[in-house]
Design a protein around this motif. Sequence first.
Motif, short mmCIF file in Angstrom:
data_model
loop_
_atom_site.label_atom_id
_atom_site.label_comp_id
_atom_site.label_asym_id
_atom_site.label_seq_id
_atom_site.Cartn_x
_atom_site.Cartn_y
_atom_site.Cartn_z
N ASP A 177 -2.73 -9.44 7.88
CA ASP A 177 -3.04 -8.18 8.58
C ASP A 177 -1.82 -7.58 9.26
OD1 ASP A 177 -5.71 -8.32 7.89
OD2 ASP A 177 -6.27 -9.41 9.71
N THR A 185 -2.16 11.75 5.42
CA THR A 185 -3.54 12.14 5.73
C THR A 185 -4.54 11.02 5.44
OG1 THR A 185 -3.77 13.13 3.53
CG2 THR A 185 -3.15 14.60 5.36
N GLN A 186 -4.12 9.99 4.71
CA GLN A 186 -5.05 8.90 4.39
C GLN A 186 -4.75 7.62 5.18
OE1 GLN A 186 -5.45 8.41 0.13
NE2 GLN A 186 -5.62 10.61 -0.16
N LEU A 187 -3.74 7.66 6.06
CA LEU A 187 -3.47 6.50 6.91
C LEU A 187 -4.60 6.35 7.92
CD1 LEU A 187 0.31 7.07 7.77
CD2 LEU A 187 -0.60 5.18 6.42
N SER A 188 -5.06 5.11 8.11
CA SER A 188 -6.03 4.87 9.18
C SER A 188 -5.30 4.92 10.52
CB SER A 188 -6.68 3.50 8.99
OG SER A 188 -5.76 2.46 9.29
N ASN A 189 -6.04 5.00 11.58
CA ASN A 189 -5.43 4.98 12.92
C ASN A 189 -4.61 3.71 13.11
OD1 ASN A 189 -6.57 7.43 13.59
ND2 ASN A 189 -8.29 6.53 14.68
N ILE A 190 -5.16 2.59 12.67
CA ILE A 190 -4.46 1.29 12.83
C ILE A 190 -3.17 1.28 12.00
CG2 ILE A 190 -4.65 -1.18 12.38
CD1 ILE A 190 -6.81 -0.90 14.25
N GLU A 191 -3.24 1.74 10.74
CA GLU A 191 -2.05 1.78 9.89
C GLU A 191 -0.98 2.67 10.50
OE1 GLU A 191 -4.10 1.10 5.51
OE2 GLU A 191 -4.12 3.10 6.41
N LYS A 206 0.86 -1.18 0.00
CA LYS A 206 0.00 0.00 0.00
C LYS A 206 0.90 1.23 0.00
CE LYS A 206 -3.68 -1.86 2.99
NZ LYS A 206 -4.44 -1.56 4.24
#
Length: 151
Positions: free
Chosen positions: A57, A10-16, A5
């Motif tokens: 994951d 700004t497009q990273l999720s909190n988990i990422e 990925k």
Amino acid sequence: MITWKLIPFTQLSNIELYQLIKLRVDVFVVEQNCPYPELDGKDTLADVYHLLGYQGDELVACSRLLPKGTSYPSVSIGRVATLASARGSGLGHQLLKQAVNECERLWPTEPIEIGAQQHLTAFYQQHGFKQTSEMYLEDGIPHVDMLRECN
């Protein structure tokens, strides 16, 4: 198989974001026993991208792609890290190849410059990088600057 990925901050999720910071801190701070400013302000800059490599994951590899003028006069790749338990399978080579390909796609005709840990010089040379500086200490670790001319 690794799923890649390429994501701006700004497009990273909190988990990422958590996985990314955890992997980098585990490798650079804990493994290398090197307290340094991991959060250097560059992750959030415009046109900085994060390359994330997942096995299922689990984040197993990452790097940061920076436009010219951010860390070096040239485009650069930094914060190259692989999960300790995933090493030995060629993952580092896959990561660097993917990072170089993405840099060439994002910034065609631009050379790529890196600050490499000196003991990894031969690894980076396998990917077309040439040493351009004498050894210098960065956070107490020997480094050299390296450049890969554009294709």
